[in-house]
Design a protein around this motif. Structure first.
Motif, PDB file in Angstrom:
ATOM      1  N   ASN A  88       0.869  -1.173   0.000  1.00 64.27           N
ATOM      2  CA  ASN A  88       0.000   0.000   0.000  1.00 64.27           C
ATOM      3  C   ASN A  88       0.910   1.228   0.000  1.00 64.27           C
ATOM      4  N   PRO A  89       1.083   1.882  -1.167  1.00 64.66           N
ATOM      5  CA  PRO A  89       2.066   2.975  -1.258  1.00 64.66           C
ATOM      6  C   PRO A  89       1.771   4.149  -0.349  1.00 64.66           C
ATOM      7  N   TRP A  90       0.509   4.304   0.083  1.00 65.48           N
ATOM      8  CA  TRP A  90       0.152   5.458   0.908  1.00 65.48           C
ATOM      9  C   TRP A  90       0.327   5.178   2.398  1.00 65.48           C
ATOM     10  N   LEU A  91       0.388   3.915   2.769  1.00 66.58           N
ATOM     11  CA  LEU A  91       0.590   3.540   4.174  1.00 66.58           C
ATOM     12  C   LEU A  91       1.596   2.396   4.223  1.00 66.58           C
ATOM     13  N   THR A  92       2.857   2.705   4.012  1.00 67.33           N
ATOM     14  CA  THR A  92       3.879   1.679   3.928  1.00 67.33           C
ATOM     15  C   THR A  92       4.247   1.156   5.316  1.00 67.33           C
ATOM     16  N   THR A  93       4.892   0.012   5.330  1.00 65.97           N
ATOM     17  CA  THR A  93       5.353  -0.602   6.569  1.00 65.97           C
ATOM     18  C   THR A  93       6.837  -0.288   6.777  1.00 65.97           C
ATOM     19  N   ILE A 123       6.120  -7.626   8.947  1.00 66.82           N
ATOM     20  CA  ILE A 123       5.309  -6.423   8.766  1.00 66.82           C
ATOM     21  C   ILE A 123       3.866  -6.687   9.187  1.00 66.82           C
ATOM     22  N   ARG A 124       3.128  -5.598   9.360  1.00 65.09           N
ATOM     23  CA  ARG A 124       1.702  -5.736   9.663  1.00 65.09           C
ATOM     24  C   ARG A 124       0.951  -6.119   8.388  1.00 65.09           C
ATOM     25  N   GLY A 125      -0.326  -6.452   8.560  1.00 68.37           N
ATOM     26  CA  GLY A 125      -1.167  -6.710   7.396  1.00 68.37           C
ATOM     27  C   GLY A 125      -1.729  -8.113   7.385  1.00 68.37           C
ATOM     28  N   ASN A 126      -2.342  -8.450   6.272  1.00 68.93           N
ATOM     29  CA  ASN A 126      -3.034  -9.722   6.111  1.00 68.93           C
ATOM     30  C   ASN A 126      -2.129 -10.697   5.364  1.00 68.93           C
ATOM     31  N   TYR A 127      -1.600 -11.679   6.077  1.00 71.37           N
ATOM     32  CA  TYR A 127      -0.761 -12.709   5.470  1.00 71.37           C
ATOM     33  C   TYR A 127      -1.655 -13.796   4.868  1.00 71.37           C
ATOM     34  N   GLN A 128      -1.207 -14.342   3.756  1.00 73.00           N
ATOM     35  CA  GLN A 128      -1.948 -15.423   3.101  1.00 73.00           C
ATOM     36  C   GLN A 128      -1.138 -16.712   3.188  1.00 73.00           C
ATOM     37  N   THR A 147      -6.712 -22.016   1.455  1.00 74.77           N
ATOM     38  CA  THR A 147      -6.036 -20.740   1.680  1.00 74.77           C
ATOM     39  C   THR A 147      -6.516 -20.151   3.005  1.00 74.77           C
ATOM     40  N   LEU A 148      -5.575 -19.849   3.867  1.00 77.49           N
ATOM     41  CA  LEU A 148      -5.882 -19.297   5.188  1.00 77.49           C
ATOM     42  C   LEU A 148      -5.340 -17.878   5.277  1.00 77.49           C
ATOM     43  N   ASN A 149      -5.972 -17.070   6.106  1.00 77.95           N
ATOM     44  CA  ASN A 149      -5.530 -15.684   6.313  1.00 77.95           C
ATOM     45  C   ASN A 149      -5.085 -15.488   7.749  1.00 77.95           C
ATOM     46  N   LEU A 150      -4.009 -14.759   7.898  1.00 76.46           N
ATOM     47  CA  LEU A 150      -3.459 -14.453   9.221  1.00 76.46           C
ATOM     48  C   LEU A 150      -3.212 -12.945   9.281  1.00 76.46           C
ATOM     49  N   LYS A 151      -4.032 -12.253  10.055  1.00 70.34           N
ATOM     50  CA  LYS A 151      -3.935 -10.794  10.123  1.00 70.34           C
ATOM     51  C   LYS A 151      -3.077 -10.364  11.303  1.00 70.34           C
ATOM     52  N   VAL A 152      -2.070  -9.560  11.007  1.00 70.80           N
ATOM     53  CA  VAL A 152      -1.154  -9.039  12.030  1.00 70.80           C
ATOM     54  C   VAL A 152      -1.402  -7.542  12.172  1.00 70.80           C
ATOM     55  N   ARG A 153      -1.759  -7.120  13.366  1.00 67.83           N
ATOM     56  CA  ARG A 153      -2.037  -5.703  13.595  1.00 67.83           C
ATOM     57  C   ARG A 153      -0.737  -4.928  13.824  1.00 67.83           C
ATOM     58  N   GLU A 154      -0.811  -3.623  13.641  1.00 65.04           N
ATOM     59  CA  GLU A 154       0.364  -2.776  13.858  1.00 65.04           C
ATOM     60  C   GLU A 154       0.664  -2.660  15.342  1.00 65.04           C
ATOM     61  N   TYR A 159       1.593   4.007  16.786  1.00 66.81           N
ATOM     62  CA  TYR A 159       0.549   5.042  16.792  1.00 66.81           C
ATOM     63  C   TYR A 159       0.880   6.142  17.804  1.00 66.81           C
ATOM     64  N   LYS A 160       1.432   5.753  18.946  1.00 63.29           N
ATOM     65  CA  LYS A 160       1.818   6.756  19.946  1.00 63.29           C
ATOM     66  C   LYS A 160       2.912   7.667  19.392  1.00 63.29           C
TER      67      LYS A 160
END
Length: 388
Positions: A88-93, A123-128, A147-154, A159-160
């Motif tokens: 995501n070019p606008w919100l990079t990791t 990195i954060r995001g939705n791993y496949q 196919t399984l999804n593994l979502k990793v939060r930031e 954020y702080k």
């Protein structure tokens, strides 16, 4: 005639109802599947943090293949591919080069239908996770894919940090707008009041320092792989012969961030050259700079005495692949453990220039918003001139 029409409508309705019911019945029929579990739980998984003060442990990912009745499938071959979240070019990791790439690929023998690995998620995001399950013994069960999804939060700390930086930049812009909004009268020969000139000079210095910081950080990241000091510990050779057993670790000795490296371990009889199957393999990938285990797997060798896998090293620092081979408990062939290892040099890749400029754009936009607010406040404070 009317009776026939009513009969036709009822017949059509019954046919449609039976079709819908059959689809519902098929959808509810139990099927073979893969159950995903993690340690820590998914909601507590955080991405890798560079230069973290606290020790970081890889995430334990467990895949259990079960049949339609929910019982574990025995003597299975499980193929696993892990892909990182799309870019995501606008919100990079923190690792833009790693976004949308393959992190791991392996085919593992699973006597009890279970594949368990330990992997640091960079990195954060939705791993496949793409999983293929097939039988080691032909026709014992039907192969299938899932196919399984593994979502990793930031990490909440990010954020702080962002709130603090945004507050500082907003304050700078607010102060600038306040000063410009309350301009002093121009003196003879002046283009702008002294306060405005000082403010613009300060903003210019801040912009230059920010650009220098972004570019220097990128250059440091690019030289990350070549600038690290290798660990002083002795590394075992990649080929070992012991008690009539030959263990050989093969594969790439150099790697690049964003691309997978080919690796393989071969276990065979040193005398006859025959493959040694079902030998227990403990595989580890260790980042030497911080002695951090980024990948770990314990399993058995296949029918050819091999284990092959593809792995990406997301951190541009030297890594060590270490494999310890031990006999399977209760097997006819017993031998002392054999350890082989290989060092891999990893080339770091700097983020593209547009990603750096996007970050600068965000910083500048926050300052600009603060400046507009400051100008509006000064405008409201000025007495309104009434025309009679």
């Amino acid at each position: 005639m009317k009776k026939y029409r009513i009969f036709g409508v009822l017949a059509t309705f019954c046919i449609l109802l039976s079709i819908v019911y059959s689809f519902v019945g098929v959808s509810q029929t139990p099927v073979s599947r893969v159950i995903l579990s993690t340690n820590p739980p998914i909601e507590r998984i955080l991405p890798f943090e560079a230069e973290a003060k606290k020790p970081q442990n890889p995430v334990t990912i467990t895949l259990q293949a079960v049949n339609a009745a929910g019982k574990p499938l025995e003597n299975a071959l499980i193929g696993l591919q892990i892909f990182t979240s799309p870019p995501n070019p606008w919100l990079t990791t923190d690792f833009p080069i790693v976004e949308g790439t393959k992190l791991l690929q392996m085919d593992a023998v699973a006597p009890d239908g279970k594949l368990e690995i330990q992997q640091i998620l960079p990195i954060r995001g939705n791993y496949q996770l793409r999983v293929n399950v097939s039988p080691l013994i032909a026709n014992t069960f039907t192969p299938y894919q899932q196919t399984l999804n593994l979502k990793v939060r930031e990490n909440p700390v990010k954020y702080k940090y962002f709130v603090v930086v945004a507050a500082i930049l907003l304050s700078v812009g607010l102060l600038g707008g306040w000063v410009i909004g309350g301009q002093e009268k121009l003196r003879e020969g002046e283009i702008a009041p002294q306060s405005v000139r000082l403010l613009l000079s300060a903003l210019t210095v801040i912009a230059i320092v920010t650009l220098l910081f972004i570019n220097i950080s990128a250059e440091v990241a690019e030289a990350h792989g070549s600038g690290h000091s290798s660990s002083s510990e002795a590394i075992a050779p990649s080929v070992q012969k012991s008690q009539g057993l030959e263990v050989k670790l093969e594969g790439d000795k150099t790697a690049t961030v964003g691309k997978v490296a080919n690796l393989a371990i071969q276990v065979k009889d040193a005398t006859t050259g025959q493959s040694v199957k079902n030998a227990v393999l403990q595989v580890k990938a260790i980042a030497l700079e911080h002695n951090l285990t980024v990948f770990s797997y314990k399993g058995v060798s296949d029918q050819e005495g091999k284990l092959t896998w593809l792995e990406q090293f997301f951190d541009g620092s030297p890594h060590k692949i270490e494999v310890e081979v031990t006999p399977k408990p209760g097997s006819n062939r017993q031998f002392p453990s054999v350890k082989v290892a290989q060092e891999i040099e990893v080339e770091g890749i700097a983020p593209p220039i547009y990603i750096r400029l996007i970050g600068l754009f965000y910083f500048t936009a926050i300052v600009g918003i603060g400046m507009v607010i400051g100008l509006l406040i000064q405008q409201w404070r000025k007495p309104q001139v009434r025309i009679n």
